[in-house]
Design a protein around this motif. Structure first.
Motif, PDB file in Angstrom:
ATOM      1  N   ASP A 171       0.746  -1.289   0.136  1.00 49.08           N
ATOM      2  CA  ASP A 171       0.006   0.042  -0.159  1.00 49.08           C
ATOM      3  C   ASP A 171       0.782   1.306  -0.015  1.00 49.08           C
ATOM      4  N   GLY A 189       0.431   3.418   3.037  1.00 50.88           N
ATOM      5  CA  GLY A 189       1.058   2.942   4.348  1.00 50.88           C
ATOM      6  C   GLY A 189       2.543   3.014   4.301  1.00 50.88           C
ATOM      7  N   ALA A 201       3.608  -3.791  13.231  1.00 48.62           N
ATOM      8  CA  ALA A 201       2.781  -2.723  13.096  1.00 48.62           C
ATOM      9  C   ALA A 201       2.974  -2.072  11.434  1.00 48.62           C
ATOM     10  N   VAL A 202       4.395  -2.185  11.075  1.00 49.18           N
ATOM     11  CA  VAL A 202       4.435  -1.786   9.671  1.00 49.18           C
ATOM     12  C   VAL A 202       3.410  -2.738   8.710  1.00 49.18           C
ATOM     13  N   ASP A 215       8.030   7.718   9.462  1.00 53.89           N
ATOM     14  CA  ASP A 215       8.406   7.732  10.728  1.00 53.89           C
ATOM     15  C   ASP A 215       9.634   6.960  11.039  1.00 53.89           C
ATOM     16  N   ARG A 239       0.872  -4.235   9.072  1.00 50.97           N
ATOM     17  CA  ARG A 239      -0.557  -3.787   9.220  1.00 50.97           C
ATOM     18  C   ARG A 239      -0.996  -2.834   8.359  1.00 50.97           C
ATOM     19  N   ASP A 240      -0.018  -1.800   8.405  1.00 53.07           N
ATOM     20  CA  ASP A 240      -0.242  -0.404   7.658  1.00 53.07           C
ATOM     21  C   ASP A 240      -0.057  -0.724   5.907  1.00 53.07           C
ATOM     22  N   LEU A 241       0.671  -1.956   5.652  1.00 51.73           N
ATOM     23  CA  LEU A 241       1.051  -2.177   4.201  1.00 51.73           C
ATOM     24  C   LEU A 241       0.061  -2.884   3.500  1.00 51.73           C
ATOM     25  N   GLN A 265       4.124   6.678   4.988  1.00 46.97           N
ATOM     26  CA  GLN A 265       3.721   6.654   6.320  1.00 46.97           C
ATOM     27  C   GLN A 265       5.146   6.151   7.027  1.00 46.97           C
ATOM     28  N   ALA A 266       5.366   4.980   6.842  1.00 47.81           N
ATOM     29  CA  ALA A 266       6.335   4.153   7.512  1.00 47.81           C
ATOM     30  C   ALA A 266       7.776   4.815   7.193  1.00 47.81           C
TER      31      ALA A 266
END
Length: 400
Positions: free
Chosen positions: A359, A362, A394-395, A369, A397-399, A365-366
């Motif tokens: 994604d 995501g 967590a990474v 961060d 999950r965002d991807l 954002q990663a």
């Protein structure tokens, strides 16, 4: 049609697969996993599909286990013929080395006879340090094993006691040295960190021990307490404290610093190796290859179909004695399922994953961060930073 398989469909009695699943078996590599479910005793943290002698019941003889596995191989040979043969074999457990080296060699011969070992195939067995000696290890090498993974867990006696491990603190590095003397070119030591009562200096000594042992591969995992284990019961009773995420992060950073300084680089979040020492078998798992899992409770994956065997050794043996597949259930992985699993596994690798497979929001954002390597990102790949490895779940999950 593979696409018509609902989740959890029973496995046919002959173990057959849909034609679509068998068209290009081994095109991206092929692995064989052999599960040996026997243990001399049960560790307090373990929830693997393993059995002590008193738990086996009728029809599950350790002495006859190799022949039982060979019967599953006979069935498997009628189902698939992987292109290029078998790239890797991994014998896990349980404690595989409770079988004789002759029996482990017999299983390996069966794999070679059934599908053919590729040139330079990697052949690994797990072992508890107290279950092997130099003579046994020499016999394993003669049988064709090329790699051994020893469960060390810790060099601190009090930590081993909490984990219910039976070997002494010095036995694991001694076994690693014996493995090298026996001719093993690739030796792994496993560590568990974050055990209740483990001090920072305890883990530092464990890291120094594996480094001084001269192994070319180290796996280090945070203690996970599974429901139903003896350790979980002790924690609920207040006899032991629950693991701390902060402690686990500190231990991971200590492992990264010490192992990197010693010349072992991370290639998967929980695994470090010297160049050429990476576990090829696990890399096949992590990059979506096909594999057949032999033994009770073993899982397999071929062409997007995943299935799993009955768990108890007696049920496994009885089915094969009756000429019936030991498969308990299977499911079709949809294209989306396979994509999600591919992202979940490849993100954890040092090689990373192409950005166009994840994604974009995501990933951006990663990166912002500080969880992704900027240079790799600029080159079109997603690779975790050290902080990103600490937050890998967590990474991911965002991807996806």
């Amino acid at each position: 049609m593979a696409g018509a398989l609902p989740d959890g469909e029973p496995v046919p009695a002959d173990g057959s697969l849909p034609d679509e699943a068998t068209r290009d078996v081994g095109g991206d590599g092929f692995a064989v996993y052999v599960h040996v479910p026997f243990c001399a005793s049960r560790c307090g943290y373990c929830d693997f599909n393993t059995y002590t002698a008193s738990e086996l019941g009728a029809g599950a003889s350790r002495d006859e286990y190799a022949d039982t596995v060979l019967r599953e191989l006979e069935l498997a040979a009628k189902v698939i013929q992987p292109r290029g043969g078998v790239d890797t074999v991994f014998v896990g457990g349980g404690t595989p080395t409770l079988l004789t080296a002759k029996d482990l060699g017999k299983i390996l011969e069966g794999v070679d006879r059934t599908w053919g070992l590729a040139a330079g195939a990697e052949v690994t067995t797990e072992a508890n340090p107290e279950s092997v000696d130099l003579s046994y290890l020499k016999d394993l090498r003669t049988a064709g094993f090329t790699r051994i993974s020893l469960g060390m867990q810790s060099s601190a006696e009090h930590v081993l006691r909490v984990l219910d491990r039976k070997h002494t603190a010095g036995r694991a590095p001694q076994a690693a040295e014996e493995a090298r003397r026996a001719g093993f070119g690739h030796v792994n030591l496993d560590l568990i960190y974050g055990t209740p009562g483990e001090a920072p200096e305890d883990f530092a000594r464990s890291l120094r021990t594996v480094i001084d042992a001269g192994v070319d591969h180290v796996s280090a995992y945070a203690l996970i307490v599974e429901d139903g284990t003896r350790m979980a019961t002790r924690m609920r009773r207040g006899e032991l404290p629950f693991p701390s995420d902060d402690v686990a992060a500190d231990r991971y950073l200590a492992a990264e610093e010490a192992l990197t300084a010693a010349g072992l680089g991370w290639y998967e979040v929980s695994n470090w190796a010297r160049p050429g020492g990476e576990c090829r078998h696990n890399l096949l798992y992590w990059t979506g290859a096909d594999w057949w899992g032999l033994g009770p409770g073993a899982h397999s994956h071929v062409g997007g179909v995943r299935w799993w065997n009955v768990k108890h050794p007696s049920a496994y043996a009885n089915r094969l004695n009756d000429g019936v597949s030991p498969g308990h259930g299977r499911e079709l992985l949809s294209a989306e399922d396979r994509h999600v699993e591919d992202v979940m596994l490849r993100v954890r690798l040092r090689a990373g994953i192409p950005l166009d497979r994840v994604d974009p929001g995501g990933a951006a954002q990663a990166l912002g961060d500080g969880l992704l390597e900027p240079d790799a990102y600029a080159a079109g790949r997603l690779v975790l930073t050290l902080r990103g490895r600490l937050l890998a779940d967590a990474v991911i999950r965002d991807l996806v």
